[in-house]
Scaffold this motif. Structure first.
Motif, mmCIF file in Angstrom:
data_model
loop_
_atom_site.group_PDB
_atom_site.id
_atom_site.type_symbol
_atom_site.label_atom_id
_atom_site.label_comp_id
_atom_site.label_asym_id
_atom_site.label_seq_id
_atom_site.Cartn_x
_atom_site.Cartn_y
_atom_site.Cartn_z
ATOM 1 N N LYS A 222 0.841 -1.199 0.000
ATOM 2 C CA LYS A 222 0.000 0.000 0.000
ATOM 3 C C LYS A 222 0.883 1.258 0.000
ATOM 4 C CE LYS A 222 -3.851 0.290 2.182
ATOM 5 N NZ LYS A 222 -4.748 0.257 1.003
ATOM 6 N N ASN A 223 0.446 2.259 -0.730
ATOM 7 C CA ASN A 223 1.184 3.526 -0.818
ATOM 8 C C ASN A 223 0.177 4.631 -1.132
ATOM 9 O OD1 ASN A 223 2.781 5.773 -1.624
ATOM 10 N ND2 ASN A 223 4.466 4.407 -2.162
ATOM 11 N N GLU A 224 -0.090 5.479 -0.127
ATOM 12 C CA GLU A 224 -1.095 6.536 -0.292
ATOM 13 C C GLU A 224 -0.597 7.681 -1.167
ATOM 14 O OE1 GLU A 224 -4.039 6.029 0.635
ATOM 15 O OE2 GLU A 224 -3.635 4.223 1.841
ATOM 16 N N LYS A 228 -2.880 6.561 -8.528
ATOM 17 C CA LYS A 228 -3.528 5.390 -9.116
ATOM 18 C C LYS A 228 -3.523 5.578 -10.622
ATOM 19 C CE LYS A 228 -6.472 4.573 -5.091
ATOM 20 N NZ LYS A 228 -7.849 4.462 -4.575
ATOM 21 N N ASN A 274 -3.676 0.577 -5.385
ATOM 22 C CA ASN A 274 -3.384 0.669 -3.949
ATOM 23 C C ASN A 274 -4.234 -0.323 -3.135
ATOM 24 O OD1 ASN A 274 -1.849 1.754 -1.837
ATOM 25 N ND2 ASN A 274 -3.418 3.266 -1.324
ATOM 26 N N THR A 275 -4.422 -1.511 -3.693
ATOM 27 C CA THR A 275 -5.192 -2.552 -2.977
ATOM 28 C C THR A 275 -4.327 -3.764 -2.658
ATOM 29 O OG1 THR A 275 -5.909 -3.555 -5.079
ATOM 30 C CG2 THR A 275 -7.336 -1.849 -4.118
ATOM 31 N N GLN A 276 -3.016 -3.544 -2.666
ATOM 32 C CA GLN A 276 -2.078 -4.648 -2.466
ATOM 33 C C GLN A 276 -2.313 -5.753 -3.508
ATOM 34 O OE1 GLN A 276 -2.846 -5.339 1.852
ATOM 35 N NE2 GLN A 276 -0.674 -4.796 2.106
#
Length: 313
Positions: A222-224, A228, A274-276
């Motif tokens: 995950k990386n905010e 995307k 970003n949903t692994q």
């Protein structure tokens, strides 16, 4: 011999006296005429002397005018300007000077004197008027120079600010890029034999001659910060001798990493959400694998995001 009478003697005396008076009168007239001639010669010499003085003074006036006009021309040239009428006047002054100097060997009349005096007055009047124009131009140039200097100072400050801002933006961009770096997690390598059976290499070393394909699986952490968007994932499979497997027919290519061109073995295009999410590669070499330790490197956006290795015997 007869003696002269008193009357005849008296007449003779009168005649002699008269003759003497006539001679004295003639001599006086001659002396007067000589004096008049001398006076006229002196007056003529004085007139010539005065004319010569006037001529030399007039020459000096024109030489001064020439120097002043040449000064004006230099001042205009220094401001990057030219003036054809000014050059025409300088040429006319040179012509007048040549004519004035020629009068040293000829007559310089009063009419000539008046004519050149009038021309000199006109030239002096034009000179003063032009001096006023040049002074105004110089004043305007100084004001313009001050304005330009101020603008350059402002421009330099603005340029420094832009450079500083660009540097800060670049540093911020680098920080954002680094923060948005993807991370390959839970990396695993599965060996697929010639019968299609999968086996993870951690259980035991697998014989190289029995390997048909290599399956690489991992998840993207995950990386905010990472946007995307579409991401290009590159996989390098490096053999025990240190060379990366490369085959254009199977989708291999080149990319730049740390200023050097590198070969990649395979490529995947994904949409990072970003949903692994899980990403996998299945690679077939097409020829027998070599024995020894194989290294796998995973890249994205110019970063090395994960590594793993496996052994073949």
């Amino acid at each position: 011999m007869a003696t002269e009478t008193p009357e005849k003697d008296s007449n003779r005396k009168l005649l002699v006296v008269g003759l003497i008076i006539v001679l004295l009168s003639i001599n006086g007239i001659l002396i007067y005429m000589q004096q008049q001639k001398s006076q006229e010669n002196e007056e003529q010499k004085e007139i010539i002397k005065v004319k010569n003085t006037e001529l030399e003074n007039q020459i000096k006036v024109y030489e001064t005018l020439k120097a002043d006009y040449e000064r004006q021309s230099s001042e205009l040239s220094a401001m990057g300007l030219t003036n054809d009428s000014l050059e025409t006047r300088i040429a006319a002054i040179n012509a007048d000077l040549a004519q004035l100097r020629s009068f040293r060997n000829s007559s310089f009349t009063v009419a000539d004197q008046r004519r050149f005096q009038q021309r000199a007055q006109n030239l002096e009047l034009a000179l003063r008027k032009k001096d006023e124009e040049v002074a105004k131009l110089q004043e305007n140039n100084e004001e313009l120079f001050t304005e330009v200097k101020g603008l350059k100072t402002t421009q330099n400050k603005l340029s420094d600010s832009i450079t500083s801002l660009a540097t800060n933006n670049k540093e911020l961009e680098e920080k954002i890029n680094l923060a948005s770096k993807l991370d390959a997690q839970n990396i695993s390598v599965t060996i697929i034999n010639t019968k299609g059976k999968e086996k993870e290499d951690e259980e035991e070393e697998y014989k190289a001659k029995q390997v048909d394909r290599i399956k690489l699986t991992f998840r993207l952490g995950k990386n905010e910060v990472a946007p995307k968007e579409n991401k290009e994932i590159l996989m390098r499979l490096i053999e025990p001798d240190g060379s990366a497997l490369y085959n254009l027919a199977t989708g291999s290519g080149t990319f730049e990493f740390e200023g050097k061109e590198q070969f990649y073995t395979a490529k995947r295009d994904i949409i990072f959400d970003n949903t692994q999410q899980q990403v996998s590669f299945i690679y077939s070499k097409g020829t027998p694998f070599k024995t020894g330790k194989h290294l796998i490197e995973i890249y994205s956006d110019g970063f090395l995001i994960g590594t793993t290795s496996f052994m073949l015997k």
